[in-house]
Design a protein around this motif. Sequence first.
Motif, short mmCIF file in Angstrom:
data_model
loop_
_atom_site.label_atom_id
_atom_site.label_comp_id
_atom_site.label_asym_id
_atom_site.label_seq_id
_atom_site.Cartn_x
_atom_site.Cartn_y
_atom_site.Cartn_z
N GLY A 263 0.81 -1.22 0.00
CA GLY A 263 0.00 0.00 0.00
C GLY A 263 0.84 1.26 0.00
N ILE A 264 1.91 1.27 0.82
CA ILE A 264 2.79 2.44 0.88
C ILE A 264 3.50 2.64 -0.47
N GLU A 265 4.01 1.55 -1.05
CA GLU A 265 4.72 1.66 -2.32
C GLU A 265 3.79 2.18 -3.42
N LEU A 266 2.57 1.63 -3.50
CA LEU A 266 1.64 2.09 -4.53
C LEU A 266 1.18 3.52 -4.26
N GLY A 267 0.98 3.86 -2.98
CA GLY A 267 0.61 5.22 -2.63
C GLY A 267 1.67 6.22 -3.06
N MET A 268 2.94 5.88 -2.82
CA MET A 268 4.04 6.76 -3.22
C MET A 268 4.16 6.82 -4.74
N PHE A 269 3.90 5.69 -5.39
CA PHE A 269 3.96 5.68 -6.86
C PHE A 269 2.93 6.64 -7.44
N PHE A 270 1.70 6.57 -6.95
CA PHE A 270 0.65 7.45 -7.47
C PHE A 270 0.91 8.90 -7.08
N TYR A 271 1.52 9.11 -5.91
CA TYR A 271 1.88 10.47 -5.51
C TYR A 271 2.91 11.05 -6.48
N LEU A 272 3.94 10.26 -6.78
CA LEU A 272 4.95 10.71 -7.73
C LEU A 272 4.34 10.96 -9.10
N ALA A 273 3.43 10.08 -9.51
CA ALA A 273 2.77 10.26 -10.81
C ALA A 273 2.01 11.59 -10.83
N ASP A 274 1.37 11.93 -9.70
CA ASP A 274 0.61 13.18 -9.63
C ASP A 274 1.52 14.40 -9.79
N ILE A 275 2.67 14.38 -9.10
CA ILE A 275 3.53 15.57 -9.19
C ILE A 275 4.31 15.60 -10.51
N ILE A 276 4.60 14.43 -11.09
CA ILE A 276 5.25 14.42 -12.41
C ILE A 276 4.34 15.06 -13.45
N GLY A 277 3.05 14.74 -13.37
CA GLY A 277 2.08 15.35 -14.28
C GLY A 277 1.41 16.57 -13.69
N GLY A 278 2.04 17.17 -12.66
CA GLY A 278 1.42 18.27 -11.93
C GLY A 278 1.13 19.50 -12.76
N ILE A 279 2.00 19.82 -13.70
CA ILE A 279 1.78 21.01 -14.52
C ILE A 279 0.48 20.88 -15.31
N VAL A 280 0.22 19.68 -15.80
CA VAL A 280 -1.04 19.44 -16.52
C VAL A 280 -2.20 19.36 -15.53
N GLY A 281 -1.99 18.64 -14.43
CA GLY A 281 -3.05 18.46 -13.44
C GLY A 281 -3.48 19.74 -12.77
N ASN A 282 -2.56 20.71 -12.65
CA ASN A 282 -2.90 21.98 -12.00
C ASN A 282 -3.56 22.98 -12.93
N SER A 283 -3.62 22.67 -14.21
CA SER A 283 -4.27 23.60 -15.16
C SER A 283 -5.77 23.63 -14.91
N ASN A 284 -6.39 24.73 -15.26
CA ASN A 284 -7.82 24.92 -15.00
C ASN A 284 -8.66 23.98 -15.87
N PRO A 285 -9.37 23.02 -15.27
CA PRO A 285 -10.13 22.05 -16.06
C PRO A 285 -11.25 22.67 -16.89
N LYS A 286 -11.63 23.89 -16.55
CA LYS A 286 -12.68 24.57 -17.31
C LYS A 286 -12.21 24.93 -18.71
N TYR A 287 -10.91 25.15 -18.86
CA TYR A 287 -10.37 25.61 -20.14
C TYR A 287 -9.42 24.62 -20.81
N SER A 288 -8.83 23.73 -20.05
CA SER A 288 -7.73 22.90 -20.58
C SER A 288 -8.21 21.52 -21.04
N GLN A 289 -8.53 21.43 -22.32
CA GLN A 289 -8.90 20.14 -22.91
C GLN A 289 -7.80 19.60 -23.83
N VAL A 290 -7.04 20.51 -24.47
CA VAL A 290 -5.98 20.11 -25.38
C VAL A 290 -4.74 20.96 -25.10
N PHE A 291 -3.57 20.30 -25.11
CA PHE A 291 -2.30 21.02 -24.96
C PHE A 291 -1.54 20.96 -26.28
N VAL A 292 -0.96 22.08 -26.68
CA VAL A 292 -0.14 22.15 -27.89
C VAL A 292 1.27 22.55 -27.50
#
Length: 378
Positions: A31-60
């Motif tokens: 559980g700890i290993e998978l939790g840390m894996f998903f945490y790292l995945a979140d921050i690796i993709g954080g720039i995309v994840g932090n974008s405003n979902p109201k406007y961000s459907q496609v990135f160029v």
Amino acid sequence: MFTTAFKFVRFEKSKSMGILAAIVISIYLIGIELGMFFYLADIIGGIVGNSNPKYSQVFVVKKQTENVNQLSPFDIRWVNQLRSIEGVEDTHGFVITNVAVRFPNGKDAPAVIIGSDYPTLAAGPYAELVHSGSIENLANPEIVSTDFYDNKTLRYDVKLGTRFEINGKSAIAGVITKDAKGFTAPLIYTTTDKARYYSGMPKSQISGIIVTVPDATKVDAVTAKINQIAPDLKAWPKDEIRTATIVNVMTANNMGMSFATLVLFGIISGFFIIGLTMYSVTYDRIKDYGTLKAIGASSGYITRLVITQSFIYAIFGYLVSLLLLIISKIGMAKGGLIISLSPALLSFLFFTTLIISVGSSYFSIRKLRKVEPSSVFR
């Protein structure tokens, strides 16, 4: 049968505790290993994840880009050109670049500044990420954001109103986000003009374009059209560029393989430790099982009895593991390590617990099938 199985479990308390301990340790570590894996995945993709979902459907981004944490600038004129594509409601250029920050205590640190046009702030942050302050503050001169969990990395207790320097230029923390973290360095959000001012990026260039496509059914068509008319650029649906970024970083650093190996090791080691301990318990009580057969119990009944015992172990082991994971989650959150115990993860852990516990009973079942009722009288 359940009552009989429970009595068998209680009979060998020391070995039963050993089985439970093995289950708890295995599931907790997984559980700890998978939790840390998903945490790292979140921050690796954080720039995309932090974008405003109201406007961000496609990135160029530039065509060669497969990691949103490493963007190359291109001509800003594409912002207006892409706006004319059918299905596109709006386009939002954004700026991302590395900077150096310095605080009143003399400490400095690397950071990444992200700027997009106010008031949409398509690249982020959005209201749900704000811990203190107001999004509207970013419209004011010198105002930028910092993240609550980045204070340790920045080596300064940043609060609302804290004045510091970005590339030698004065800035003020007017918004404090929470869990809007980046992978390579702390993320500082502001408007496009201020991001250019602090970073020195010319007005003729941008790092990427966020394309707003309100009709989800048109996202693929818009993406294909952009890739057709802009050969030096590449359009990605939001989820796809986030996934590509995570895969790129995980494979480049072998992090994915490391986590997979640890999880697999936890499952295999737990399987054999529990299996051998259960086999030992079974061997110690071989005459009791022989007695059951002598009074008419079938091999099927004995098998179901052993499986029921292993199921009892699995339930108790899982509950204890879950309690430890919740305690660990609370403790780690104070340090900025956000482990999400999602329903999907908890379901996987419960399924894994059953596989380890019930599957390891195979050794005992195989032994008991060979037991003869006459063994009671030996």
